[in-house]
Design a protein around this motif. Structure first.
Motif, mmCIF file in Angstrom:
data_model
loop_
_atom_site.group_PDB
_atom_site.id
_atom_site.type_symbol
_atom_site.label_atom_id
_atom_site.label_comp_id
_atom_site.label_asym_id
_atom_site.label_seq_id
_atom_site.Cartn_x
_atom_site.Cartn_y
_atom_site.Cartn_z
ATOM 1 N N PHE A 26 0.860 -1.186 0.000
ATOM 2 C CA PHE A 26 0.000 0.000 0.000
ATOM 3 C C PHE A 26 0.893 1.232 0.000
ATOM 4 O O PHE A 26 1.388 1.664 1.045
ATOM 5 C CB PHE A 26 -0.881 -0.030 1.258
ATOM 6 C CG PHE A 26 -1.988 0.996 1.278
ATOM 7 C CD1 PHE A 26 -2.973 1.021 0.293
ATOM 8 C CD2 PHE A 26 -2.068 1.934 2.307
ATOM 9 C CE1 PHE A 26 -4.006 1.963 0.332
ATOM 10 C CE2 PHE A 26 -3.101 2.873 2.347
ATOM 11 C CZ PHE A 26 -4.064 2.881 1.358
ATOM 12 N N TYR A 67 -1.423 2.112 8.388
ATOM 13 C CA TYR A 67 -1.215 1.941 6.947
ATOM 14 C C TYR A 67 0.256 1.729 6.582
ATOM 15 O O TYR A 67 0.604 1.701 5.410
ATOM 16 C CB TYR A 67 -1.768 3.135 6.139
ATOM 17 C CG TYR A 67 -3.206 3.459 6.444
ATOM 18 C CD1 TYR A 67 -4.210 2.532 6.203
ATOM 19 C CD2 TYR A 67 -3.564 4.691 6.978
ATOM 20 C CE1 TYR A 67 -5.531 2.828 6.492
ATOM 21 C CE2 TYR A 67 -4.895 4.993 7.271
ATOM 22 C CZ TYR A 67 -5.867 4.045 7.022
ATOM 23 O OH TYR A 67 -7.169 4.342 7.305
ATOM 24 N N TYR A 108 -4.828 4.700 -1.696
ATOM 25 C CA TYR A 108 -4.636 4.410 -3.105
ATOM 26 C C TYR A 108 -5.712 3.431 -3.533
ATOM 27 O O TYR A 108 -6.039 2.543 -2.757
ATOM 28 C CB TYR A 108 -3.230 3.831 -3.335
ATOM 29 C CG TYR A 108 -2.189 4.891 -3.036
ATOM 30 C CD1 TYR A 108 -1.834 5.818 -3.998
ATOM 31 C CD2 TYR A 108 -1.622 4.979 -1.767
ATOM 32 C CE1 TYR A 108 -0.904 6.806 -3.712
ATOM 33 C CE2 TYR A 108 -0.699 5.972 -1.483
ATOM 34 C CZ TYR A 108 -0.349 6.879 -2.456
ATOM 35 O OH TYR A 108 0.545 7.866 -2.159
ATOM 36 N N PRO A 109 -6.217 3.517 -4.735
ATOM 37 C CA PRO A 109 -7.318 2.631 -5.125
ATOM 38 C C PRO A 109 -6.881 1.203 -5.453
ATOM 39 O O PRO A 109 -7.707 0.307 -5.476
ATOM 40 C CB PRO A 109 -7.892 3.318 -6.374
ATOM 41 C CG PRO A 109 -6.791 4.173 -6.894
ATOM 42 C CD PRO A 109 -5.915 4.536 -5.738
ATOM 43 N N LYS A 110 -5.581 0.971 -5.707
ATOM 44 C CA LYS A 110 -5.139 -0.348 -6.186
ATOM 45 C C LYS A 110 -3.865 -0.800 -5.469
ATOM 46 O O LYS A 110 -2.888 -0.056 -5.431
ATOM 47 C CB LYS A 110 -4.856 -0.219 -7.687
ATOM 48 C CG LYS A 110 -4.847 -1.506 -8.443
ATOM 49 C CD LYS A 110 -4.640 -1.198 -9.920
ATOM 50 C CE LYS A 110 -4.993 -2.400 -10.772
ATOM 51 N NZ LYS A 110 -4.823 -2.090 -12.188
ATOM 52 N N PRO A 111 -3.869 -2.027 -4.920
ATOM 53 C CA PRO A 111 -2.653 -2.536 -4.271
ATOM 54 C C PRO A 111 -1.530 -2.697 -5.297
ATOM 55 O O PRO A 111 -1.797 -2.969 -6.479
ATOM 56 C CB PRO A 111 -3.067 -3.912 -3.743
ATOM 57 C CG PRO A 111 -4.552 -3.970 -3.833
ATOM 58 C CD PRO A 111 -4.974 -3.004 -4.886
ATOM 59 N N THR A 153 -4.362 -4.683 2.736
ATOM 60 C CA THR A 153 -4.269 -3.724 1.629
ATOM 61 C C THR A 153 -5.477 -3.855 0.703
ATOM 62 O O THR A 153 -6.069 -2.843 0.304
ATOM 63 C CB THR A 153 -2.962 -3.920 0.839
ATOM 64 O OG1 THR A 153 -1.869 -3.768 1.745
ATOM 65 C CG2 THR A 153 -2.824 -2.893 -0.270
ATOM 66 N N ASN A 154 -5.846 -5.097 0.374
ATOM 67 C CA ASN A 154 -7.012 -5.294 -0.498
ATOM 68 C C ASN A 154 -8.252 -4.620 0.094
ATOM 69 O O ASN A 154 -9.042 -4.013 -0.636
ATOM 70 C CB ASN A 154 -7.295 -6.794 -0.685
ATOM 71 C CG ASN A 154 -6.285 -7.439 -1.630
ATOM 72 O OD1 ASN A 154 -5.618 -6.747 -2.405
ATOM 73 N ND2 ASN A 154 -6.153 -8.751 -1.554
ATOM 74 N N CYS A 192 -7.855 -0.414 0.340
ATOM 75 C CA CYS A 192 -7.960 0.279 -0.954
ATOM 76 C C CYS A 192 -9.424 0.604 -1.273
ATOM 77 O O CYS A 192 -9.705 1.570 -1.976
ATOM 78 C CB CYS A 192 -7.363 -0.559 -2.082
ATOM 79 S SG CYS A 192 -5.568 -0.563 -2.077
#
Ligand SMILES: *Cc1c(COP(=O)(O)O)cnc(C)c1O
Length: 378
Positions: A82, A108, A319-322, A344-345, A348
């Motif tokens: 992340f 985080y 962030y939108p994507k790992p 992380t999944n 996000c």
């Protein structure tokens, strides 16, 4: 409302910044010179390390550090799943393999237990050689170096601190960008200390590494730049940016860091009964590159973002994507398993960054908080 109020910062610092820029133009010394030397001295002193080298951006700063350690093919570098893309990109750019590590759901930042598990897996598989850890100070809070240092020492790994968002943060009386064997930061305009374009810096403790990176960032120069003893890059900070940064560093030290912490506290006291507000570890200080709240799920998060937009309140998803799902890392010779990245999944989908900066107004913080609460009450 602005997400990060850089226009207001300019109106406050306008006179000093204009004069600093004019001076550089009058001197016509656009690369190197006194402004660069003075800025590097001031940054090293503030952070509390012997050496600082300015460079073109925060991504180059990371790559220069890995180059100095001769990281390359067959090497494993551990990095949070992340983070911003750069933290992993520089590893792959040098043909080494990024091994992504899940993060903690509260701060985080990299989860030290999962870091150790990943190191052990790489050793057990026997294909890659573990070389370094890139610890990221995400959203302004330093990573948990007390634990990470221990692990690095035990397995003989270097620590590279990615302090692009961490500049100004602290653990006890030690400042961010002093925690790695080498540390780096970025002066991208929206970072805690930003310039008026791209910029970055490397912070060092060892003289040999200082000399080496001095050479690497100017075409691998030897005695001078027409004597080239290694393959390097062209990565320098413009003198104009250095002049601007010296003014901004003054304001950062004098009041900006304190102000942004006041606004973050105000958000947290208004929102803590409604959403998951940021957790700052005991004895840690954040420089609040972002103020990030967590909703229950993606649907709620996306709805809240839309809801705030109606009231001209900007918000962002960091962030939108790992990292392990980024297409760009598909060719890396490490198999990323979904089950290793549960946190992380999940985050996000759930995180949302609210407007913050040293120049936000108290009534704006109140307004954002009020609208977040009114959405959650619906
Ligand atoms: C911004 C950022 C970088 C890259 O900095 P640039 O100056 O944009 O190259 C690297 N790592 C993290 C965590 C960042 O947020």
């Amino acid at each position: 409302m602005e997400f990060r109020n850089l226009k207001k910062q300019y109106t406050v610092l306008e006179k000093q910044i204009n004069e600093a820029v004019h001076n550089v133009m009058r001197e016509a010394n656009f690369i190197g010179g006194n402004e660069i030397a003075e800025l590097e001295r001031e940054l090293a002193e503030y952070v509390g390390v012997p050496y600082c080298i300015s460079c073109a951006n925060g991504t180059d700063a990371l790559e220069l550090a890995l180059m100095a350690w001769k990281i390359g093919k067959g090497d494993a570098v551990f990095v949070p799943d992340f983070t911003f893309f750069s933290s992993g990109e520089v590893i792959a750019d040098l043909q080494a393999t990024p091994v992504f590590v899940d993060v903690r759901p509260d701060t985080y930042n990299m989860d030290a237990d999962k870091l150790e598990q990943m190191i052990q897996r790489v050793i057990a598989e026997g294909k890659l050689v573990p070389r370094a850890i890139i610890a990221v100070d995400l959203f302004g809070q330093p990573a948990e170096y007390n634990r990470i240092n221990h692990i690095a020492e035990h397995y003989g790994l270097k620590i590279l601190e990615d302090g692009a968002q961490g500049f100004g943060g602290r653990i006890e009386d030690k400042r961010a960008c002093s925690f790695g064997d080498i540390s780096t930061t970025s002066f991208f305009p929206a970072k805690p200390l930003g310039c008026y374009g791209d910029g970055g810096a490397v912070f060092l403790k060892k003289q040999e590494e200082y000399e080496l990176i001095k050479s690497l960032c100017v075409h691998g120069k030897g005695k001078n730049k027409y004597d080239n003893v290694r393959i390097g890059m062209n990565s320098r900070l413009d003198t104009m940016q250095a002049a601007i940064l010296r003014v901004k560093l003054g304001a950062f030290k004098q009041y900006e860091l304190e102000k942004v912490n006041e606004y973050a506290s105000s958000y947290s006291s208004q929102l803590c009964n409604w959403v998951q507000t940021p957790h700052v570890n005991d004895t840690f200080l954040s420089s609040w590159a972002q103020y990030v709240i967590q909703l229950d799920n993606r649907e709620k998060r996306d709805e809240l973002q839309k809801y705030l937009k109606q009231f001209q309140i900007p918000s962002m998803v960091y962030y939108p994507k790992p990292m392990h799902r980024q297409e760009a890392f598909k060719q890396c010779d490490f198999v990323y398993k979904e089950c290793d990245y549960d946190i992380t999944n999940h985050i996000c989908d759930c995180v949302l960054a609210l407007p913050i900066s040293p120049y936000i107004e108290e009534n704006e913080v109140d307004e954002v908080s009020r609208q977040v609460i009114s959405f959650l009450q619906k």
